[in-house]
Write a protein that holds these residues in place. Structure first.
Motif, PDB file in Angstrom:
ATOM      1  N   VAL A  68      13.758  28.712   3.249  1.00 25.62           N
ATOM      2  CA  VAL A  68      13.730  28.769   4.707  1.00 25.62           C
ATOM      3  C   VAL A  68      15.130  28.508   5.246  1.00 25.62           C
ATOM      4  O   VAL A  68      15.746  27.488   4.931  1.00 25.62           O
ATOM      5  CB  VAL A  68      12.733  27.734   5.274  1.00 25.62           C
ATOM      6  N   HIS A  69      15.608  29.423   6.066  1.00 25.37           N
ATOM      7  CA  HIS A  69      16.904  29.292   6.733  1.00 25.37           C
ATOM      8  C   HIS A  69      16.658  28.916   8.186  1.00 25.37           C
ATOM      9  O   HIS A  69      15.834  29.547   8.854  1.00 25.37           O
ATOM     10  CB  HIS A  69      17.669  30.624   6.715  1.00 25.37           C
ATOM     11  N   LEU A  70      17.381  27.909   8.685  1.00 23.08           N
ATOM     12  CA  LEU A  70      17.330  27.521  10.093  1.00 23.08           C
ATOM     13  C   LEU A  70      18.730  27.650  10.665  1.00 23.08           C
ATOM     14  O   LEU A  70      19.690  27.187  10.052  1.00 23.08           O
ATOM     15  CB  LEU A  70      16.912  26.062  10.257  1.00 23.08           C
ATOM     16  N   GLU A  71      18.817  28.227  11.845  1.00 24.42           N
ATOM     17  CA  GLU A  71      20.113  28.322  12.510  1.00 24.42           C
ATOM     18  C   GLU A  71      19.901  28.255  14.012  1.00 24.42           C
ATOM     19  O   GLU A  71      19.087  28.997  14.560  1.00 24.42           O
ATOM     20  CB  GLU A  71      20.796  29.633  12.143  1.00 24.42           C
ATOM     21  N   THR A  72      20.615  27.341  14.671  1.00 27.15           N
ATOM     22  CA  THR A  72      20.484  27.238  16.123  1.00 27.15           C
ATOM     23  C   THR A  72      21.042  28.491  16.769  1.00 27.15           C
ATOM     24  O   THR A  72      22.048  29.038  16.320  1.00 27.15           O
ATOM     25  CB  THR A  72      21.237  26.020  16.693  1.00 27.15           C
TER      26      THR A  72
END
Length: 191
Positions: A68-72
Motif C-alpha cells: 500500500v502506497h500513501l501520498e498526501t
C-alpha cells in the motif's frame, strides 16, 4: 477510482483511491475487527474534535501486489502530515477491513519493523475515510486481491522446494470481506 461492486482481481491492481487519512493508533493484536474497532473509534473522535479550519489530510492510497502506497495530495495543509509519502510492504500488513460502525472507514493493521524491540507494541492500526461505503468496500476487495497474489507467490516458493522459507514469508495476514452487517451478526452470536 472504481466504485463498482464485486470482487477485485489481481489483474485489476494497482488501484488508487482518494481518501482522508484519519491517522494511526496502536492496535492490540495481529488481526480481527476486535483489534481495529477501538483504534478507529479513537481516531474518529480525534477527527471530530479538530479545531475549526483544520481538516484531515487527503491522501492517494494505491493498492498494488507489493503493498500500500500513501501520498498526501493536499500539500496546502500545514500539519504533521504535510509531505507524507509512505509505503507499507504487503508482508507488513496483517489485516484489512471495512469498519463495522463507520462504514465509510477502511482500516488496516501494520506490523511495525520494531516488533522485535522489547516493550514496544508491534501492531499499528491505520484508518481512512472513503468517499462512500462502496468505496471502502472496494478498497477492502483491492487489499484482498493483493493478499491473494502474495499467498500465491508464497505457495510457489514452497512448491519450488526451497529448503527454508525466508523469514519475511512466514507472516500471517487476513482480510475480512464480510459486510459490516455480517460482522455485527457474528459478534452478536459470540456474545
Amino acid at each position: 477510482m472504481a466504485d463498482n461492486e464485486g470482487p477485485v482481481l489481481v489483474q485489476d491492481l494497482p488501484m488508487t483511491f482518494q481518501v482522508k487519512y484519519l491517522g494511526q493508533s496502536d492496535a492490540r493484536g495481529l488481526w480481527g475487527i476486535k483489534h481495529t474497532r477501538k483504534p478507529v473509534d479513537l481516531m474518529v473522535a480525534a477527527a471530530k474534535a479538530l479545531p475549526p479550519g483544520q481538516v484531515l489530510p487527503i491522501v492517494r492510497l494505491t493498492i498494488t501486489v507489493d503493498g500500500v502506497h500513501l501520498e498526501t495530495i493536499n500539500q496546502e495543509i500545514k500539519n504533521e502530515f504535510e509531505h507524507m509519502a509512505v509505503f507499507f510492504n504487503i508482508e507488513s500488513i496483517s489485516y484489512g477491513v471495512q469498519d463495522l460502525v463507520y462504514t465509510r472507514v477502511f482500516s488496516m493493521i501494520i506490523v511495525k519493523d520494531n516488533a522485535d524491540v522489547k516493550g514496544l507494541n508491534p501492531f499499528e492500526c491505520h484508518a481512512f475515510v472513503c468517499e462512500s461505503r462502496n468505496a471502502a468496500r472496494r478498497l477492502t476487495y483491492a487489499l484482498a486481491a493483493a493478499f491473494q497474489d502474495y499467498s500465491r507467490r508464497v505457495k510457489e516458493m514452497q512448491t519450488a522446494e526451497i529448503d527454508e522459507k525466508p523469514p519475511s514469508l512466514k507472516k500471517r495476514f487476513a482480510i475480512d470481506l464480510r459486510t459490516p452487517e455480517e460482522i455485527e451478526a457474528d459478534l452478536e452470536t459470540e456474545a
